[in-house]
Design a protein around this motif. Structure first.
Motif: not given
Length: 323
Positions: A194, A202-203, A206, A212, A216
């Protein structure tokens, strides 16, 4: 880079074990004991020549003492190790290969020479660094003689004329391999993939906000290039973020597979709720309290004054009942 990038080196990652402060040292101490400058040591770790492990106490990665002993006992230490991590720029690299800097740059843009590091200099120009050992190996390979001495094939010249430059992409592929070697958790491996995609991609892949948020937590730290928001930092951000459509597609596929694997291993944590969970972020106000209530105090208006319509109707009904 390919669609199964995420699966390689998993076995090697599984062989790594935790360590304690008493049996390991910091990177700074390890570099000193191995006779390397810190930049050389970091590159040795990057290339997998020095193994590191996670810190049981929650700090950064550390180097086991038995790993230092292994490296020191290798044939040709320390000269062989220094030679393996020697990185050179375009001018020195061209001299090693006995070509002009222009030809060297063309070979790198075509993806035939893969950079191992980069930095942005004070003139806001990207400086690519290459492993000297790999350049020498390329030069001695007879299959590359025509590329070093002859005229660049027409098809390759056309690609260069169209602006082809595979240096950023090749660096990203190499860097991802380093991140995966360092990742010892399925979520950390997913976060490594990612880290090369922008937030929108990414959004899109995922969709679960809790996953998400968990990604992080494991996101690897990026090297600092200039102050945040500076032109140097923005340029570095463009390099570390995939932009080619096919590369983005491969990374998206790898990310989806990695998150699925991590989810099976250990689902992302979620807050304990009695109703439908809300995504991470500020809790919405209930519908009946959506209007903010001013603080109490001598200057605060009475609640009756804020709802004159309701109270006047109430007083009217009371008067009618009394009459």
């Amino acid at each position: 880079m390919s669609g199964n990038t995420i699966t390689h080196d998993v076995a090697a990652a599984g062989e790594r074990t935790g360590t304690t402060r008493g049996t390991s040292v910091t990177h700074h101490r390890a570099a000193r004991e191995l006779g390397l400058r810190r930049s050389e040591f970091d590159l040795a770790v990057h290339l997998g020549r020095v193994r590191t492990v996670g810190d049981d106490a929650g700090g950064g990665r550390r180097v086991p003492r038995d790993e230092i002993d292994r490296v020191r006992a290798a044939d040709g230490f320390p000269e062989a190790l220094r030679a393996a991590v020697r990185a050179v720029g375009t001018t020195e690299g061209a001299a090693l290969m006995d070509v002009t800097t222009a030809r060297f740059t063309r070979l790198a843009r075509l993806g035939l020479l893969v950079p191992v590091k980069f930095y942005v200099n004070r003139y806001r120009a990207v400086v690519w660094l290459y492993l000297a050992a790999e350049l020498q190996q390329f030069r001695t390979d007879e299959r590359n003689t025509a590329l070093l001495k002859g005229r660049t094939p027409e098809g390759l010249r056309e690609q260069l004329g169209e602006g082809l430059d595979l240096r950023p992409r090749n660096w990203r592929g190499r860097h991802l391999g380093f991140l995966l070697r360092q990742a010892d958790d399925p979520w950390a491996r997913a976060a490594a993939v990612a880290s090369l995609l922008d937030a929108a991609e990414i959004s899109d892949v995922v969709t679960d906000p809790y996953e998400r948020s968990h990604l992080r937590r494991f996101r690897p730290a990026r090297a600092v290039h200039g102050s945040p928001g500076s032109p140097a930092a923005q340029l570095a951000e463009e390099i570390v973020t995939a932009g080619d459509p096919d590369e983005v597609d491969w990374l998206r596929s790898d990310l989806a597979a990695a998150v699925a694997t991590a989810r099976r291993h250990r689902p992302a944590p979620r807050p304990a709720t009695h109703g439908v969970p809300h995504p991470p972020g500020p809790e919405p106000l209930p519908r009946e309290t959506a209007e903010p209530v001013p603080p109490e105090g001598e200057n605060a208006a009475p609640r009756a004054a804020r709802q004159p319509g309701r109270l006047s109707g109430l007083f009217g009904r009371l008067r009618r009942r009394e009459s």
